[in-house]
Design an enzyme around this catalytic site. Sequence first.
Site, PDB file in Angstrom:
ATOM      1  N   PRO A  73      59.311 -23.934   9.995  1.00  0.00           N
ATOM      2  CA  PRO A  73      59.252 -23.096   9.014  1.00  0.00           C
ATOM      3  C   PRO A  73      59.502 -21.838   9.050  1.00  0.00           C
ATOM      4  CG  PRO A  73      57.184 -24.632   9.465  1.00  0.00           C
ATOM      5  CD  PRO A  73      58.071 -24.729  10.541  1.00  0.00           C
ATOM      6  N   LEU A  74      60.165 -21.166   7.950  1.00  0.00           N
ATOM      7  CA  LEU A  74      60.638 -19.816   8.025  1.00  0.00           C
ATOM      8  C   LEU A  74      59.567 -18.850   8.304  1.00  0.00           C
ATOM      9  CD1 LEU A  74      63.443 -18.303   8.275  1.00  0.00           C
ATOM     10  CD2 LEU A  74      63.090 -17.647   5.870  1.00  0.00           C
ATOM     11  N   CYS A  75      58.369 -18.979   7.765  1.00  0.00           N
ATOM     12  CA  CYS A  75      57.277 -18.211   7.786  1.00  0.00           C
ATOM     13  C   CYS A  75      56.759 -18.177   9.378  1.00  0.00           C
ATOM     14  CB  CYS A  75      56.198 -18.560   6.826  1.00  0.00           C
ATOM     15  SG  CYS A  75      55.598 -20.020   6.998  1.00  0.00           S
ATOM     16  N   THR A  76      56.599 -19.384  10.027  1.00  0.00           N
ATOM     17  CA  THR A  76      56.283 -19.363  11.243  1.00  0.00           C
ATOM     18  C   THR A  76      57.369 -18.519  12.197  1.00  0.00           C
ATOM     19  OG1 THR A  76      55.301 -21.427  10.930  1.00  0.00           O
ATOM     20  CG2 THR A  76      55.483 -20.914  13.291  1.00  0.00           C
TER      21      THR A  76
ATOM     22  N   ASN B 100      56.804 -14.597  11.464  1.00  0.00           N
ATOM     23  CA  ASN B 100      55.492 -13.970  11.468  1.00  0.00           C
ATOM     24  C   ASN B 100      54.564 -14.435  12.703  1.00  0.00           C
ATOM     25  OD1 ASN B 100      56.105 -12.576   9.229  1.00  0.00           O
ATOM     26  ND2 ASN B 100      55.730 -14.466   7.895  1.00  0.00           N
TER      27      ASN B 100
END
Length: 423
Positions: A204-207, A210
Site C-alpha cells: 500500500p502506498l500509504c504504508t 508514512n
Amino acid sequence: MVDTQAITDNERWAGVYKLLDRNSLIHPEFEPQEEIKEFIQSCKILVIGAGGLGCEILKNLALSGFCDIHVIDMDTIDVSNLNRQFLFRRADVGKPKAVTAAAFINKRVQGVTVTPHYCKIQDKDEDFYSEFALVICGLDSIEARRWMNATLVGMRDEDNPDSLKPLIDGGTEGFKGQARVILPGITSCYECSMDMLSKPTGFPLCTIANTPRLPEHCIEWAHILEWPNVHGERKMDTDDPKDIQWLYETALARAKQYNIQGVTYSLTQGVVKNIIPAIAATNAIIAASCCNEALKIATTCAKNLNNYMMYSGNDSVYTYTFEHQRKDDCPVCSTSATKLDFKSDKTLEELMDYLKEKPDVQLKKPSFALGGKPLYMQAPKQLEEAMRPNLQKPLGELFSSGDELTITDSTLPFSLQVIVTFI
C-alpha cells in the site's frame, strides 16, 4: 569437472540403453536398440532459454542422445548467473548465453550439434518454428511463454499432422516448479492456466510513504516516490548498476531513520526487478522432468497421461500430477469469445483496469475496437490522444449489451474477443 573432457558416443548411449532396459520402456516396434538411437538422433529440438533451466535442459538432451538441438536466447551472461548456469565461466561474462552454451555442449559431447540463435523469439517466423519436432521452454517470462504458446497453437493445421508441434514448458520459482506438456489444439494450452499465476506482491502506498515496517517498504519508497522527486521524468534503468546503487543508498538511509534492518543491494535489485531467488536443485529437477517428457514424445515409448506436474521443495520433496483441462473460452486454443458481465455505467477505463487485474487475462496496455472501428488505441501517440476521451465515457454510450469487442495488447500475438453483457 574438466571442461575439455569429451563424452564419447558409446558412453552417452550406454546410459540411455540402461535407462530404457531397466524401466521396460522400449516400444515393441523398436526391437533393435539401434532403431531407438536413430529415431532420437533424427529428432530436431528447439530449446527456448539458455539460463538456469536452459543449461540443464541442453545438458540433459545432449546426454540423452538428441543430436540436433537449437537454442534461442536474447540475453548475455552476467556474473550473477555463474552460481547455477554451469555452462558458463567467468571469462564468458558479457557474451551471449545461447552462443556460449552451444559452444560448451558442442565441445563437451561428441556427435551433438547445438545451433545457437542470439535473438528474441519474436524475431523468428513460423517457417523457423515449423522446422522442429518439438519445443522445450525454459523461460522466466510470462509474456514470452504466452507468445510462444499462441504461435504454436496458431500454426496447427488439422489437415496437416506435421504442423502439430508439442510444447514442453518448465518453470521454477524458488523451491517450487512445474513442468507440463502442451499439444496445441488437443490439450490445454498455456493461456488456459493463466488464472493459476500469482500476481507480484505489492505494498500500500500509504504504508510506503508514512509507516514503513519492512526493508521492502523503504526500497519501494525510494523507487516510487523519491526517484521522481530527484530525477524528474528520467526513467530508472533497472539494469544500470548506478541507478540501483542510488536506489540502494536512498533506501538504506530511510531504513536507518525508522530503525529497519535488512536493506541490501541484492534485495534492492530483487524488489525493483521482481527477482525471485533461483535454486539450482529446483532447476535440475524441472529440467529432468521436461527432458523425460521429450524422450517419451520422441520415441513413443510411453503415452502422455497427466499433462501437468507440480513440484514443491519448500518443506520436503513433493510432486503432484494432474490433467489440466482446456478452457471453453480460451482466447488462444478456443474459437469461443470470452463472456463478461459489466455494468453499463462503468467507464471504458474501468473496464481496462479490470482486464489488467483479471487473473486469466492479465493485459498490460490494451487497445479496444468494435466491428473494426477503434474505441481506444494505445498507439500511435496522436491516435491515443484523439481517442483518450473515450476512456471516461460510460460503456453504454460506446456500444450495446452483447456486442463483441476486439482487444489487442502489445505483449500478445493474438487478439482477445470479449462479449460484454450489461448487468
